[in-house]
Design a protein around this motif. Structure first.
Motif, PDB file in Angstrom:
ATOM      1  N   GLU A  62       0.832  -1.200   0.000  1.00 47.72           N
ATOM      2  CA  GLU A  62       0.000   0.000   0.000  1.00 47.72           C
ATOM      3  C   GLU A  62       0.865   1.249   0.000  1.00 47.72           C
ATOM      4  O   GLU A  62       0.562   2.226  -0.695  1.00 47.72           O
ATOM      5  CB  GLU A  62      -0.937  -0.003   1.217  1.00 47.72           C
ATOM      6  N   GLU A  66       0.967   4.226  -2.857  1.00 41.64           N
ATOM      7  CA  GLU A  66       0.797   5.650  -2.547  1.00 41.64           C
ATOM      8  C   GLU A  66       1.953   6.474  -3.102  1.00 41.64           C
ATOM      9  O   GLU A  66       1.741   7.580  -3.617  1.00 41.64           O
ATOM     10  CB  GLU A  66       0.688   5.833  -1.027  1.00 41.64           C
ATOM     11  N   ASP A  69       1.378   6.756  -6.751  1.00 46.04           N
ATOM     12  CA  ASP A  69       0.273   7.688  -7.015  1.00 46.04           C
ATOM     13  C   ASP A  69       0.739   9.133  -6.901  1.00 46.04           C
ATOM     14  O   ASP A  69       0.374   9.989  -7.725  1.00 46.04           O
ATOM     15  CB  ASP A  69      -0.885   7.424  -6.050  1.00 46.04           C
ATOM     16  N   PRO A 124     -10.316  10.403  -1.924  1.00 47.07           N
ATOM     17  CA  PRO A 124      -9.557   9.252  -1.409  1.00 47.07           C
ATOM     18  C   PRO A 124     -10.456   8.144  -0.885  1.00 47.07           C
ATOM     19  O   PRO A 124     -10.151   6.953  -1.032  1.00 47.07           O
ATOM     20  CB  PRO A 124      -8.716   9.876  -0.280  1.00 47.07           C
ATOM     21  N   ASP A 125     -11.592   8.513  -0.265  1.00 48.46           N
ATOM     22  CA  ASP A 125     -12.522   7.498   0.234  1.00 48.46           C
ATOM     23  C   ASP A 125     -13.134   6.699  -0.917  1.00 48.46           C
ATOM     24  O   ASP A 125     -13.321   5.483  -0.813  1.00 48.46           O
ATOM     25  CB  ASP A 125     -13.643   8.153   1.054  1.00 48.46           C
ATOM     26  N   ARG A 128     -10.511   4.312  -2.148  1.00 47.37           N
ATOM     27  CA  ARG A 128     -10.316   3.241  -1.183  1.00 47.37           C
ATOM     28  C   ARG A 128     -11.437   2.205  -1.288  1.00 47.37           C
ATOM     29  O   ARG A 128     -11.191   0.992  -1.255  1.00 47.37           O
ATOM     30  CB  ARG A 128     -10.245   3.820   0.231  1.00 47.37           C
ATOM     31  N   ARG A 131     -10.937   0.091  -4.388  1.00 50.21           N
ATOM     32  CA  ARG A 131      -9.866  -0.886  -4.216  1.00 50.21           C
ATOM     33  C   ARG A 131     -10.314  -2.057  -3.341  1.00 50.21           C
ATOM     34  O   ARG A 131      -9.948  -3.203  -3.594  1.00 50.21           O
ATOM     35  CB  ARG A 131      -8.637  -0.205  -3.614  1.00 50.21           C
ATOM     36  N   GLN A 132     -11.094  -1.755  -2.314  1.00 51.16           N
ATOM     37  CA  GLN A 132     -11.611  -2.826  -1.456  1.00 51.16           C
ATOM     38  C   GLN A 132     -12.533  -3.746  -2.255  1.00 51.16           C
ATOM     39  O   GLN A 132     -12.485  -4.969  -2.121  1.00 51.16           O
ATOM     40  CB  GLN A 132     -12.357  -2.228  -0.264  1.00 51.16           C
TER      41      GLN A 132
END
Length: 217
Positions: A62, A66, A69, A124-125, A128, A131-132
């Motif tokens: 992760e 980042e 990114d 970002p949420d 995320r 990705r989950q």
């Protein structure tokens, strides 16, 4: 056993240099080497080429993403308007972000920038959650391989090596997950069919061999 898992693969060491330099700069431990792509159903009857791979400890995946990114986000500020992603529809751009394991980090960052320029919510949420969702999707087995199963049984009954190969593919095929580990490509039911096809193929091959020996006596 090494604690390092495959993070990304490249066609050559030169193609991996930007990532290697980024990891070295931020003191992220890594290993490199040549390897073949993870064996899967699509490669069952095709020769695979050696790939240059970068391996990380799963705990660093992760953090490495980042870093990529952040580096890519800076580059996309001056993206060429003729870049092919500018011609993508919004849902296609979201798919790039969702399936980031199939795209390079620059394309993923640019897809996010284009969506934000179009007024879409790419916080970002949101990333995320995507990705989950992708991680969960990758753990699911492929759709049942009914055609391969039927073909495997038929060819195994004929004592053919191709039937056994189909069975081996169903039983042992793997796919790479986001954390660098590998999981079975097919469901438990399909893997059970693979085992039975292998067993049937060997039994029929043995019976054919015995029959040929007797006919030659």
């Amino acid at each position: 056993m090494s604690a390092f898992k495959q993070y990304q693969s490249f066609i050559s060491p030169e193609a991996a240099q930007p990532l290697i330099e980024l990891l070295f700069k931020h003191e992220v431990l890594f290993e490199t080497g040549f390897d073949k792509p993870v064996y899967d159903a699509k490669m069952a009857f095709n020769e695979t080429e050696n790939r240059f791979v970068v391996r990380l400890k799963p705990a660093d995946f992760e953090a490495a993403r980042e870093l990529e990114d952040q580096a890519s986000e800076e580059l996309t500020a001056n993206a060429d308007p003729s870049h092919y992603l500018f011609g993508f529809a919004d849902d296609e751009l979201f798919e790039v972000i969702l399936k980031r394991d199939e795209w390079n980090s620059y394309d993923v960052a640019l897809a996010g920038r284009i969506l934000r320029q179009r007024g879409r919510d790419v916080t970002p949420d949101t990333v995320r959650l995507l990705r989950q969702y992708r991680a969960v999707e990758l753990t699911k087995p492929e759709a049942s391989q009914k055609v391969s199963i039927i073909a495997g049984y038929l060819l195994a009954c004929l004592g053919g090596i191709i039937g056994i190969i189909i069975g081996l593919n169903l039983l042992y095929a793997k796919k790479k997950l986001l954390d660098g580990t590998q999981g079975p490509a097919y469901s438990a039911a399909d893997r059970a069919h693979g085992f039975r096809i292998i067993l049937l193929g060997f039994v029929m091959a043995l019976l054919l061999l015995v029959a040929r020996i007797k006919l030659n006596i």
